[in-house]
Design a protein around this motif. Structure first.
Motif, PDB file in Angstrom:
ATOM      1  N   UNK A 339      53.848-106.458 -14.127  1.00  0.00           N
ATOM      2  CA  UNK A 339      53.370-107.526 -13.259  1.00  0.00           C
ATOM      3  C   UNK A 339      53.355-108.876 -13.958  1.00  0.00           C
ATOM      4  N   UNK A 340      53.826-108.904 -15.194  1.00  0.00           N
ATOM      5  CA  UNK A 340      53.981-110.140 -15.928  1.00  0.00           C
ATOM      6  C   UNK A 340      54.938-109.896 -17.081  1.00  0.00           C
ATOM      7  N   UNK A 373      60.174-111.494 -12.740  1.00  0.00           N
ATOM      8  CA  UNK A 373      60.894-112.400 -11.857  1.00  0.00           C
ATOM      9  C   UNK A 373      60.503-112.059 -10.423  1.00  0.00           C
ATOM     10  N   UNK A 374      60.044-113.047  -9.696  1.00  0.00           N
ATOM     11  CA  UNK A 374      59.612-112.814  -8.317  1.00  0.00           C
ATOM     12  C   UNK A 374      60.768-112.262  -7.488  1.00  0.00           C
ATOM     13  N   UNK A 387      51.504 -93.156 -20.521  1.00  0.00           N
ATOM     14  CA  UNK A 387      51.478 -93.928 -19.283  1.00  0.00           C
ATOM     15  C   UNK A 387      50.049 -94.105 -18.781  1.00  0.00           C
ATOM     16  N   UNK A 388      49.212 -93.098 -19.025  1.00  0.00           N
ATOM     17  CA  UNK A 388      47.813 -93.190 -18.606  1.00  0.00           C
ATOM     18  C   UNK A 388      47.081 -94.309 -19.309  1.00  0.00           C
ATOM     19  N   UNK A 389      47.386 -94.496 -20.584  1.00  0.00           N
ATOM     20  CA  UNK A 389      46.761 -95.591 -21.332  1.00  0.00           C
ATOM     21  C   UNK A 389      47.065 -96.932 -20.681  1.00  0.00           C
ATOM     22  N   UNK A 390      48.326 -97.102 -20.329  1.00  0.00           N
ATOM     23  CA  UNK A 390      48.755 -98.381 -19.769  1.00  0.00           C
ATOM     24  C   UNK A 390      48.122 -98.611 -18.398  1.00  0.00           C
ATOM     25  N   UNK A 391      48.219 -97.611 -17.517  1.00  0.00           N
ATOM     26  CA  UNK A 391      47.706 -97.766 -16.151  1.00  0.00           C
ATOM     27  C   UNK A 391      46.187 -97.904 -16.151  1.00  0.00           C
ATOM     28  N   UNK A 397      45.275-105.445 -20.041  1.00  0.00           N
ATOM     29  CA  UNK A 397      46.513-105.656 -20.794  1.00  0.00           C
ATOM     30  C   UNK A 397      47.185-106.951 -20.360  1.00  0.00           C
ATOM     31  N   UNK A 398      47.296-107.158 -19.052  1.00  0.00           N
ATOM     32  CA  UNK A 398      47.963-108.358 -18.558  1.00  0.00           C
ATOM     33  C   UNK A 398      47.183-109.621 -18.928  1.00  0.00           C
TER      34      UNK A 398
END
Length: 539
Positions: A339-340, A373-374, A387-391, A397-398
């Motif tokens: 998302x970024x 990129x939009x 993946x669980x860590x990130x989500x 994070x962002x």
């Protein structure tokens, strides 16, 4: 906990080819015949209780808490929590896939220069080979019939490339489940998965001498035809999922033209036009073996190489190959939409995954940066344990990435914003450090841009480089001082005998088009004494 992981792996293996935000509704197949189900009396309460019991068995014994993104004191790592065992995963894949990247040049050279009429002596008896080829012919839509040329190619692979084939059998466990899914989606032969071995030796970063890139070796134009995004940040020709979809569609299209899979393969390699020319020159024959001598040399060895690879994989045990079964195939990873903008270095520190592993799992990102990129969806692929860590910590994070990007100079982005892409030809005496210093970039960046896993170079090899804009100007200035440029160090004074081409060669990172644009030149004529700008600036 192992039981829980196995259960989840079984589900994820079916659905994780799509991204987390784009997955379809999960469905668990029933063993009950749907026709009979209409006449059966169903105990819905029992079914509900069975589901509750199953969820209780899946429940983690350890309490999971939302985690605040905190920097550990005295360290540069982040304490993101998901599961304790999330940090443990089998690193065999990383080593295996990294080592295999050097095999592309070997198989590319073999196929492009193959003398398929050369006789190689191997222990397999000709009658045995004939019988096995007949079995393959019966169960595949390819025209697999014995001929001495095919026998020679098979024997060549079993002798000269035995080690390569053995390593492909291990690496194939990572990619083949994905290939088979996409080929099945297009209703085309699953055996086409072997084509990726012939094309790239299963190296998603493979780049041929003419610019074909990725597992399926798409040229830029063909990739664009099938919506493969190629930009300074991204090359979807190197993305396993997107490139496989494109390859499946392209192969299907070629088959509709020739109505023959052997000719479709030949057209995939050399283009439909060359196959049509070969058909005409052969007198109208449409069997690959009858038109082979009228095809380009590389294509003459291409289809036999594909058939030989298929044969060796299908009869691996009979030829003494022992497949190394590994525990982490491709479908035990998963993806999430970013998302970024985020860099591999940031991801590495945040979820404790090495940059090298991120490069293996996300080969389409050329500069180790995932852009935002939009209107476009860019995804991050991670092991399912990570993946669980990130989500679980996505928002934090962002926020951290945004603060970090605002606080730094971001030299990597400056390189990307510079539209100057250099194709450098390696010369005698060159080494990565020397080339990196010349263009003001890092050795690791050159390796990332070109999919290099070692520091070894060969004379004549082509490297893609994105030079730093500010360094280009500085180097141009230094060169200008020694070649009679003006005192402001941003222009070149034209001498007798100078041309736009010779001037551009003096200043790394500057092209003829740059000189024309910056100086308002429409043609090639320049007069001695003219002062040419060496940057997009006022002199």
């Amino acid at each position: 906990m192992n039981t829980i992981k196995n259960f989840l792996f079984g589900i994820i293996g079916v659905v994780s080819m799509t991204t987390l935000s784009a997955q379809k509704t999960d469905s668990i197949p029933s063993k009950t015949d749907p026709k009979k189900a209409l006449n059966m009396e169903i105990d819905t309460i029992a079914m509900d209780m069975e589901g509750i019991e199953q969820m209780e068995n899946m429940e983690s014994k350890a309490e999971l808490k939302d985690n605040v993104l905190l920097l550990l004191k005295g360290d540069k790592k982040y304490d993101l929590q998901d599961r304790k065992e999330a940090a443990r995963y089998d690193s065999l894949w990383l080593k295996e896939l990294s080592n295999n990247t050097i095999l592309f040049d070997s198989i590319y050279e073999d196929i492009s220069t193959m003398e398929i009429d050369t006789v190689y002596h191997y222990s397999v008896h000709t009658d045995t080979l004939k019988a096995r080829l007949e079995l393959l012919n019966q169960k595949t839509p390819f025209n697999i019939t014995y001929n001495p040329s095919l026998e020679n190619v098979i024997n060549s692979f079993l002798t000269r490339r035995r080690g390569l084939m053995s390593r492909m059998m291990t690496a194939s466990q990572f990619y083949f489940p994905l290939f088979e899914q996409e080929l099945d989606n297009q209703n085309i032969p699953l055996e086409l998965k072997y084509l990726a071995i012939v094309e790239s030796a299963l190296n998603p970063k493979a780049r041929s001498r003419v610019g074909a890139t990725g597992l399926w070796q798409f040229m830029y134009g063909t990739g664009k035809m099938y919506d493969l995004d190629v930009s300074s940040y991204v090359d979807e020709r190197s993305d396993p999922i997107n490139s496989t979809k494109a390859a499946s569609l392209y192969l299907k299209k070629l088959y509709t033209i020739f109505d023959d899979w052997d000719l479709a393969l030949a057209a995939y390699n050399s283009g439909p036009g060359n196959v049509n020319k070969a058909i005409r020159r052969s007198g109208g024959y449409k069997n690959y073996w009858n038109i082979r001598r009228n095809l380009p040399r590389e294509t003459a060895g291409y289809v036999p190489a594909f058939l030989a690879t298929m044969y060796i994989f299908e009869f691996a045990k009979e030829h003494g190959f022992e497949q190394n079964i590994v525990d982490r195939p491709y479908f035990e990873t998963d993806t999430v939409h970013v998302k970024t903008m985020i860099t591999f270095d940031q991801i590495s520190k945040l979820v404790d995954i090495s940059v090298e592993e991120l490069e293996v799992l996300n080969p389409s990102y050329k500069l180790n940066v995932i852009p935002y990129v939009k209107g476009k969806d860019y995804t991050l692929r991670l092991p399912i344990d990570a993946i669980g860590k990130f989500v679980n910590n996505e928002e934090a994070i962002y926020a951290h990435v945004k603060n970090e990007l605002q606080a730094t100079e971001k030299p990597l982005q400056q390189i990307v914003q510079s539209q100057n892409e250099i194709r450098y030809k390696v010369k005698s005496g060159d080494f990565l450090g020397k080339i990196a210093e010349r263009y003001g970039v890092g050795v690791s960046q050159i390796k990332a841009w070109n999919g290099l896993r070692s520091n070894n170079l060969r004379i004549g090899q082509r490297l893609t480089i994105y030079p730093k804009k500010n360094l280009t100007t500085a180097k141009s200035a230094n060169t200008s001082t020694n070649t009679g440029t003006s005192n402001d160090l941003k222009v070149h004074t034209v001498k007798s005998g100078d041309t736009l081409w010779t001037i551009a060669r003096k200043y790394p990172g500057i092209s003829i088009n740059n000189l024309r644009k910056w100086n308002g030149i429409s043609g090639n004529n320049i007069k001695p004494g003219t002062k040419l700008k060496l940057c997009d600036c006022s002199s």
